[in-house]
Design a protein around this motif. Structure first.
Motif, mmCIF file in Angstrom:
data_model
loop_
_atom_site.group_PDB
_atom_site.id
_atom_site.type_symbol
_atom_site.label_atom_id
_atom_site.label_comp_id
_atom_site.label_asym_id
_atom_site.label_seq_id
_atom_site.Cartn_x
_atom_site.Cartn_y
_atom_site.Cartn_z
ATOM 1 N N HIS A 88 81.381 68.272 75.204
ATOM 2 C CA HIS A 88 81.320 66.844 74.571
ATOM 3 C C HIS A 88 79.686 66.692 74.993
ATOM 4 O O HIS A 88 79.331 66.643 76.115
ATOM 5 N N GLU A 91 78.468 64.262 77.870
ATOM 6 C CA GLU A 91 79.073 64.739 79.195
ATOM 7 C C GLU A 91 78.105 65.611 79.708
ATOM 8 O O GLU A 91 78.581 66.864 79.609
ATOM 9 N N ARG A 149 79.648 62.674 71.511
ATOM 10 C CA ARG A 149 80.650 63.399 71.982
ATOM 11 C C ARG A 149 80.791 64.393 70.930
ATOM 12 O O ARG A 149 81.090 65.632 71.227
ATOM 13 N N HIS A 188 83.712 68.575 82.209
ATOM 14 C CA HIS A 188 83.530 67.425 81.253
ATOM 15 C C HIS A 188 82.963 66.392 82.140
ATOM 16 O O HIS A 188 82.860 66.457 83.568
#
Ligand SMILES: *[C@@H]1O[C@H](CO)[C@@H](O)[C@H](O)[C@H]1NC(C)=O
Ligand SMILES: *[C@@H]1O[C@H](CO)[C@@H](O)[C@H](O)[C@H]1NC(C)=O
Ligand SMILES: *[C@@H]1O[C@H](CO)[C@@H](O)[C@H](O)[C@H]1NC(C)=O
Ligand SMILES: [Zn+2]
Length: 425
Positions: A88, A91, A149, A188
């Motif tokens: 993502h 992140e 994301r 993540h």
């Protein structure tokens, strides 16, 4: 030779051998990250190998740095491990951690630091610091929001794997076919917890009290706890004020929230690779001045988790002539995997197990079913799983041999198209 010249020579030698400064704690952009990886690859040719496994939608290379004593190829008996971050795009701590980890390992090896040397001697480590460089470019620095994301085509890469329970076989990462990964973690952000499979369920017998439980649940719980208890605070389970508490800082993925098409289920069910999902920071994009502390929080956990690739048993399946065989089914009593584990193209199997006694059944067409009980010690502290080869005997009559266990063979039946890593058309 004049003493001045000698002095100059000495100075030059000192300069050449002086350790370069450690990697800076900041967010390197994609091209800086690429420069750093190229630099490591050039500086440590004996223990690193840099290659691209494909390109993002916008044509950025997906660089993987491989570390180990024989970085360019698999060695029989050396397990393959991988870390993936920044799936993502917003992140971002994971990619910082993985670059710091690379720095830590190559320096440790260079300086003969015993732990790093033993790890790189015994393990081949693959690091993909960003799986979504386009998303990183688009990310804003907010702690919670989702800008960045998705990949450039708006696809959430962790909802885009062929689902283990859907029975469909859409597409898959080509990378997972080229290496027989044994253990893996996907980093993540946005919580502080180690989450383990399954992430999904089809409402069958795997559903136990709100969790979707794999046949290797004991191993997964152990792996998740290795991370959470080596982390400075994850094991307390209450570190992010906006999140629910997690007992011991771990959770079954499905119990947290059901997620079809996730990467960890895919790795476990179809690639025989035990993967956990590590949520490594409450804030998805932590302020840059917090990076040294966040690295310190995660450092021991990242190292200890890699060492777990040496759990259990490893070895080869040999036919009656002593030749390694591919696709022999290697089953452990009491563990009915959705897709039975099989020996790979080197005839090897790796089976992560906690210490104890286990009965193995090995099945291969034309050969007698082999059943053996093994006493398995704790491998990580020795940097090696128990090594055991299974020697098959040819069945008396070719037709009386056991029927091969039905199920797809991992190497041949999985489509090579990749929804997630290749540009989506
Ligand atoms: C990594 O280093 C090796 C050895 O110096 C070199 O041959 C190779 O081209 C480098 N890889 C990349 C991607 O630059
Ligand atoms: C790593 O392997 C090399 C070659 O086998 C050996 O000389 C060295 O002692 C090993 N290092 C450690 C720390 O085990
Ligand atoms: C495993 O088997 C050995 C004998 O082979 C026995 O001594 C040992 O207690 C067993 N361990 C467990 C955990 O059952
Ligand atoms: Zn995520």
């Amino acid at each position: 030779m004049s003493s001045l010249l000698l002095l100059l020579l000495l100075l030059l030698l000192l300069l050449l051998s002086a350790p370069a400064s450690p990697l800076e704690f900041r967010y390197h952009d994609n091209s800086e990250m690429e420069q750093y990886l190229l630099h490591v690859n050039a500086s440590y040719p004996d223990i690193t190998h840099l290659h691209s496994i494909g390109q993002s939608v916008r044509g950025q290379e997906l660089w993987v740095l491989v570390l180990g004593r024989t970085p360019t190829r698999h060695t029989v008996g050396i397990p393959e491990f991988k870390y993936i971050a920044n799936m993502h795009g917003n992140e971002v701590l994971g990619r910082v951690l993985l670059l710091q980890l690379i720095d830590h390992l190559v320096r440790g090896y260079r300086d003969n630091e015993p732990w790093s040397s033993r790890l790189l001697n015994s393990t081949r480590i693959h690091i993909l610091p960003t799986m979504n460089p386009d998303g990183f470019d688009a990310a804003d620095t907010h702690c919670l929001y989702s800008q960045g994301r998705f990949n450039f085509n708006g696809v959430d890469l962790n909802r885009n794997f062929p689902d283990a329970f859907a029975g469909r076989r859409r597409a898959v990462i080509g990378w997972l076919r080229t290496e027989s990964f044994v253990l893996s973690a996907n980093l993540h952000g946005g919580a502080l917890v180690a989450s383990y499979p399954y992430d999904n369920s089809n409402g069958g017998s795997e559903l136990v009290g709100g969790a979707s439980v794999t046949p290797d649940n004991d191993v997964f719980v152990h792996l998740a706890k290795v991370y959470s208890f080596h982390h400075t605070s994850m094991h307390r389970g209450d570190s992010c004020h906006d999140s629910r508490p997690f007992l011991d800082g771990i959770t079954n993925g499905y119990q947290w929230y059901p997620l079809p098409g996730g990467m960890q289920d895919y790795n476990y069910v179809w690639s025989q690779c035990l993967e956990v999902t590590l949520e490594v920071s409450c804030c998805k994009f932590p302020p840059v001045q917090q990076l040294p502390v966040l690295w310190r929080d995660n450092q021991r956990a990242l190292l200890a988790f890699m060492q777990q690739v040496h759990l259990g048993v490893k070895g080869r399946v040999l036919d009656s002539s002593g030749v390694p065989v591919q696709n022999a089914v290697v089953e452990v009593k009491g563990r009915r995997n959705l897709c039975p584990f099989r020996s790979d193209q080197h005839g090897e199997y790796y089976r992560l197990l906690l210490p104890g006694n286990y009965t193995f059944t090995v099945t291969f067409p034309g050969h007698e079913v082999l059943t053996e009980t093994l006493s398995v010690p704790y491998g990580p502290e020795r940097f090696s799983a128990l090594t055991h080869d299974f020697r098959l005997r040819r069945a008396a009559a070719p037709t009386s041999g056991p029927a091969p266990t039905p199920g797809p063979t991992l190497t041949s039946s999985i489509s090579s198209a990749s929804v997630s890593l290749a540009p989506v058309s």
